[in-house]
Design an enzyme around this catalytic site. Sequence first.
Site, mmCIF file in Angstrom:
data_model
loop_
_atom_site.group_PDB
_atom_site.id
_atom_site.type_symbol
_atom_site.label_atom_id
_atom_site.label_comp_id
_atom_site.label_asym_id
_atom_site.label_seq_id
_atom_site.Cartn_x
_atom_site.Cartn_y
_atom_site.Cartn_z
ATOM 1 N N GLU A 174 42.728 116.219 -61.080
ATOM 2 C CA GLU A 174 42.160 117.488 -60.591
ATOM 3 C C GLU A 174 41.810 117.488 -59.103
ATOM 4 O OE1 GLU A 174 38.952 118.301 -63.329
ATOM 5 O OE2 GLU A 174 40.256 118.072 -65.060
ATOM 6 N N ASN A 215 47.202 114.395 -62.749
ATOM 7 C CA ASN A 215 46.854 115.218 -63.908
ATOM 8 C C ASN A 215 45.981 116.398 -63.472
ATOM 9 O OD1 ASN A 215 46.791 115.399 -66.865
ATOM 10 N ND2 ASN A 215 44.603 114.900 -66.729
ATOM 11 N N HIS A 251 44.390 123.388 -71.051
ATOM 12 C CA HIS A 251 43.196 123.922 -71.731
ATOM 13 C C HIS A 251 43.342 125.437 -71.683
ATOM 14 C CE1 HIS A 251 41.153 120.123 -72.061
ATOM 15 N NE2 HIS A 251 41.365 119.878 -70.783
ATOM 16 N N GLU A 281 46.178 117.437 -72.295
ATOM 17 C CA GLU A 281 44.848 117.728 -72.854
ATOM 18 C C GLU A 281 44.868 119.048 -73.617
ATOM 19 O OE1 GLU A 281 41.741 117.411 -69.877
ATOM 20 O OE2 GLU A 281 42.644 115.637 -68.981
ATOM 21 N N ASP A 283 44.366 122.096 -75.667
ATOM 22 C CA ASP A 283 43.552 122.748 -76.691
ATOM 23 C C ASP A 283 43.632 124.247 -76.469
ATOM 24 O OD1 ASP A 283 41.751 122.934 -74.562
ATOM 25 O OD2 ASP A 283 40.215 121.712 -75.501
HETATM 26 O O1 9MR Z 1 35.987 116.552 -72.945
HETATM 27 C C1 9MR Z 1 35.283 115.865 -71.924
HETATM 28 C C2 9MR Z 1 33.797 116.091 -72.100
HETATM 29 O O2 9MR Z 1 33.359 115.491 -73.305
HETATM 30 C C3 9MR Z 1 33.057 115.485 -70.919
HETATM 31 O O3 9MR Z 1 31.685 115.814 -71.012
HETATM 32 C C4 9MR Z 1 33.617 116.013 -69.597
HETATM 33 C C5 9MR Z 1 32.988 115.318 -68.412
HETATM 34 O O4 9MR Z 1 33.336 113.972 -68.370
HETATM 35 O O5 9MR Z 1 35.024 115.792 -69.546
HETATM 36 C C6 9MR Z 1 35.722 116.396 -70.586
HETATM 37 O O6 9MR Z 1 37.103 116.098 -70.428
HETATM 38 C C7 9MR Z 1 37.736 116.646 -69.277
HETATM 39 C C8 9MR Z 1 38.801 115.684 -68.838
HETATM 40 O O7 9MR Z 1 38.222 114.425 -68.615
HETATM 41 C C9 9MR Z 1 39.509 116.172 -67.583
HETATM 42 N N1 9MR Z 1 40.040 117.492 -67.793
HETATM 43 C C10 9MR Z 1 39.115 118.479 -68.294
HETATM 44 C C11 9MR Z 1 38.444 117.968 -69.569
HETATM 45 C C12 9MR Z 1 37.551 119.039 -70.142
HETATM 46 O O8 9MR Z 1 36.508 119.307 -69.281
#
Ligand code: 9MR
Length: 553
Positions: A174, A215, A251, A281, A283
């Site tokens: 990101e 990513n 997402h 990822e 969903d």
């Molecule tokens: O799903 C993840 C959530 O449980 C955490 O609190 C958050 C912060 O670390 O990250 C979420 O996963 C993210 C991923 O690491 C990167 N892309 C976006 C995802 C959703 O926010």
Amino acid sequence: MKVELTDHVAREKSHRIATMKNRFIAIFLLVSIGLTCALAQLEPSPTLRSLADARGMYMGAAVAPIFYDTTEPDYGMVLAREYNMVVAENIMKWSALSSGRGKFSFNAADGMVAFAQKNKQAVRGHTLVWHESLPSWVLTIKDKNEMQAVLKNHVQTVARYFKGKVFAWDVLNEAILEDGSYRKTPFYNLLGEGYIADVFRWAREADPNAKLFYNDYNTDGINKKSTAVFEMVKKLKSQGIPIDGVGFQAHIDSNFNVQQQRTLENLERFKALGLEVQMTEVDVQLSGNAPKAERLAAQAKVYGDMLRACLAAKCSAFITWGFTDAFSWRAGSSPLPFDSSYQPKPAYFALLEVLKNPTVTMPAVAAPAPTSSALEFASFADASKSLQGGAIVKTEYNEKAGDAKVDGISVTNGVLTVDYRLSKQAGSTFAGAGVGVNALENGKTISLVGYNAMRLQVASSQAKSLRIRISSTDQAIINAGCYPVVFLDVSPDLKTYTIPLEKFAPLGYCGSNARTLAQVISNVLLVEIADEGLPSSGVRQGQIRIGKIEFLK
Ligand code: 9MR
């Protein structure tokens, strides 16, 4: 009497034979049914995992260390049964691995790797460099050299630790904003854009065998952000920076339209750079207020479409961000393929169907019966009001060395009449000229996925054959001049033709960007009906009358 006795004996005998025969047949049937059942039991039904294995790709899920939880026995069971790859949702992030400067703790991540190894699953690493989930001490760093040393140490310590265990890393997560500019992360702020190439180089040094990915999210179609990512990785590649692939997080929600977003085309442009692509990822949030069954069906369709695009682009992995709604960062919107009780949802079956047969256009889900009027294409009878407003029909058709002019359009009793004049220059080689009727129902784009036939009421006063073409709103397809087309011989009378959509396929006009029919028609922009009947030079006037065009489920 003798005769009677003999008859009786003969009857008895034949009765015995018949009974034996029947018994034999019954035993035979029982044995075969038994065998079939036994064989059916021996042959397990396919799972996402078995179908992915057969395709040589990964179906993965992000996991939390819930497989330790004895009160959630289904978590590990479903995970091991359905997925051949796992990725840590959180426990490989910087803040999870390092509580203090120079301090690392790999216990939780080791547990996940052990689970994966036990279940013969590959492990994807997420993520070495991200502006979120950073330990607070990293945020206090103000010195450029210090930040560089800390970043390098983190990337290399972690990549080295998991060497041979993690097959691919999200090296950088990101780093681009929606407007296409670099995200002003603590790393960017101190190190400038050069940190991006550095982290990939450092990761390769630490683990030469792991695949290295960039990513990001909201890059799942063609837009400003995905184009900026594209330019960035293109530049990295051209500079010889070790980057192997790009992850598209996806997402999204159940309104996401894979065709409109041009997801496949997007993946393909990255592939064309020689990069691997993965959906990392996925969903799909339920959206809207429709009854639950409809929302689940819409979600299933998006899952199916995403996987289909992924397979069409020869992606190497399709990973969902979790797998059960019981554990999701968006738990409130039920975005995953299994419900909170680990039961497969329509989305799961859509994934299964697409893995079995990616050319299936509509996943076999229990979708509610379509309300035909909502999705009916342009019924000119109904649309005449909009027509008067000039919104839905326009006419234009030009070909090289020929031209078509429209003298008038009118709608009477639900029949659209187009009066036209065709001209063709002497000596030109094209086969005909035509008039096109471009129709768009009230300015809306209609998705044709799931329709299987087109019904057309048409009359043409002079044309010998009609060319019917369906165009897509996909600019790439329009640019490539790629559209499904069918030729019809017409009778002078108003006549109804029902044309199965697959009929369009073999005659599809496609450039090098050839797409399958389903993709081409999935966002229909216009239906064009052209008079193909002008054999030589000259001018002729004609008329095409169209009663109704419908697409049939
Ligand atoms: O799903 C993840 C959530 O449980 C955490 O609190 C958050 C912060 O670390 O990250 C979420 O996963 C993210 C991923 O690491 C990167 N892309 C976006 C995802 C959703 O926010």
